[in-house]
Design a protein around this motif. Structure first.
Motif, PDB file in Angstrom:
ATOM      1  N   PRO A  25     -12.840 -10.705   1.004  1.00 56.74           N
ATOM      2  CA  PRO A  25     -12.633  -9.579   2.437  1.00 56.74           C
ATOM      3  C   PRO A  25     -11.722  -8.296   2.204  1.00 56.74           C
ATOM      4  CG  PRO A  25     -12.564 -11.672   2.741  1.00 56.74           C
ATOM      5  CD  PRO A  25     -12.531 -11.770   1.508  1.00 56.74           C
ATOM      6  N   VAL A  26     -10.654  -8.505   1.331  1.00 60.81           N
ATOM      7  CA  VAL A  26      -9.624  -7.537   1.133  1.00 60.81           C
ATOM      8  C   VAL A  26     -10.495  -6.142   0.320  1.00 60.81           C
ATOM      9  CG1 VAL A  26      -7.368  -6.500   0.071  1.00 60.81           C
ATOM     10  CG2 VAL A  26      -7.678  -8.839   1.708  1.00 60.81           C
TER      11      VAL A  26
ATOM     12  N   SER B 109       0.917  -1.364   0.193  1.00 63.61           N
ATOM     13  CA  SER B 109       0.193  -0.028   0.141  1.00 63.61           C
ATOM     14  C   SER B 109       0.895   1.247  -0.037  1.00 63.61           C
ATOM     15  CB  SER B 109      -1.009   0.127   1.186  1.00 63.61           C
ATOM     16  OG  SER B 109      -1.692  -1.204   1.330  1.00 63.61           O
TER      17      SER B 109
ATOM     18  N   ASP C 188     -13.587  -5.772  -0.017  1.00 66.59           N
ATOM     19  CA  ASP C 188     -14.588  -5.114   0.691  1.00 66.59           C
ATOM     20  C   ASP C 188     -13.989  -4.094   1.637  1.00 66.59           C
ATOM     21  OD1 ASP C 188     -16.530  -6.734  -0.232  1.00 66.59           O
ATOM     22  OD2 ASP C 188     -16.575  -8.217   1.290  1.00 66.59           O
ATOM     23  N   SER C 189     -12.903  -4.269   2.185  1.00 63.58           N
ATOM     24  CA  SER C 189     -12.192  -3.314   2.980  1.00 63.58           C
ATOM     25  C   SER C 189     -11.375  -2.305   2.070  1.00 63.58           C
ATOM     26  CB  SER C 189     -11.260  -3.980   3.958  1.00 63.58           C
ATOM     27  OG  SER C 189     -10.182  -4.545   3.261  1.00 63.58           O
ATOM     28  N   ARG C 190     -11.010  -2.623   1.041  1.00 68.81           N
ATOM     29  CA  ARG C 190     -10.230  -1.714   0.123  1.00 68.81           C
ATOM     30  C   ARG C 190     -11.059  -1.663  -1.299  1.00 68.81           C
ATOM     31  NH1 ARG C 190      -4.698  -0.996   1.819  1.00 68.81           N
ATOM     32  NH2 ARG C 190      -4.736  -1.317   3.899  1.00 68.81           N
TER      33      ARG C 190
END
Length: 292
Positions: A263-264, A216, A266-268
């Motif tokens: 899941p990643v 990131s 969804d969060s990013r």
């Protein structure tokens, strides 16, 4: 110093790559390798446009109002005005599983690019040089897994590249007269960030800005290899970057969604978007293919 860029184009690219700033148009061009798309961003209006490509282009360069493209196992010229593509040449002797990856224009106007195993399993990647005569010649470097970063210092005396899998950025002495590379050395490592070096760009002070896949971050390395600045993104997989804008102080950053779990994502959710951040030191005007 930490900087946080903003999302300027939520394009959701599977594998955004190859950003190039066109000063004459005031546009930022980049590709989505996996989906064989070309994207255009107009910072004056905030509008984007997407084009279908006949190849999975991975690297771009400006040439006579058009875009030189490396993709799959060939080099060609794409005219966005007509959406026409002309194949210039194909690579010979490359494994079937290889495709082109990163690329950049050298001080003499030649286009340097690399190949890689598309499945990222074997170190079969090679380096090549496309001359103004449209002839491709090999650059004699060891085979690598994932060729990335094809950048030259402002004076043209240093060439930077990396095998992303090794988490090392390499530097070579570059002879501008012959194109010969010597003095291989490790310029910087990215272990401490937990990321893998991907695409890069050079600013007017000769500092290398490198995207760190899975970290990131985009890191500004001083010419001696020490870390100077860190850009933190709302996307874990930055892929490449370039300078643009009227004063060349906007750092544009492409990112990827490929390989991220639900899941990643969804969060990013901005993964795959184009980001931009204003920096203090301007970049260099983009070199054009064929113009030394």
């Amino acid at each position: 110093m930490l900087m946080t860029p903003e999302c300027v184009a939520p394009t959701g690219c599977a594998l955004g790559e190859g950003p190039v700033w066109s000063p004459s148009e005031g546009f930022l061009w980049w590709v989505d390798i996996k989906r064989a798309k070309l994207h255009r961003y107009n910072p004056r209006t905030g509008n984007t446009r997407r084009y279908d490509l006949p190849i999975r282009a991975s690297a771009l360069a400006l040439h006579d109002g058009c875009l030189l493209m490396a993709g799959d196992q060939e080099i060609g010229l794409y005219d966005p005005a007509t959406e026409g593509y002309e194949r210039w040449c194909t690579l010979s002797g490359e494994p079937e599983t290889n495709r082109t990856n990163d690329g950049g224009v050298a001080p003499d106007g030649s286009f340097w690019f690399g190949t890689m195993d598309d499945k990222e399993r074997e170190a079969t990647g090679s380096y090549f040089r496309l001359g103004a005569d449209r002839q491709v010649s090999p650059v004699r470097l060891p085979s690598v897994m994932v060729t990335n970063t094809m950048q030259f210092s402002p004076d043209g005396r240093t060439f930077y590249t990396c095998d992303s899998a090794e988490q090392e950025i390499l530097a070579f002495d570059h002879d501008s007269e012959t194109g010969t590379l010597t003095g291989r050395r490790v310029f910087a490592t990215t272990y401490e960030f937990g990321g893998f070096p991907d695409g890069s760009t050079i600013d007017s002070e000769g500092c290398l800005w490198t995207c760190l896949w899975d970290a990131s971050r985009v890191v500004r390395f001083l010419p001696d290899g020490t870390v100077d600045q860190v850009v933190t993104l709302a996307a874990p997989r930055p892929t490449s970057c370039t300078f643009g804008g009227p004063d060349m102080r906007t750092l544009f950053i492409t990112t990827a969604r490929a390989g991220l779990s639900f899941p990643v994502l969804d969060s990013r959710p901005l993964s795959g978007s184009l980001f931009a951040v204003t920096v203090d030191v301007p970049g260099l005007p983009p070199r054009e293919f064929g113009k030394g």
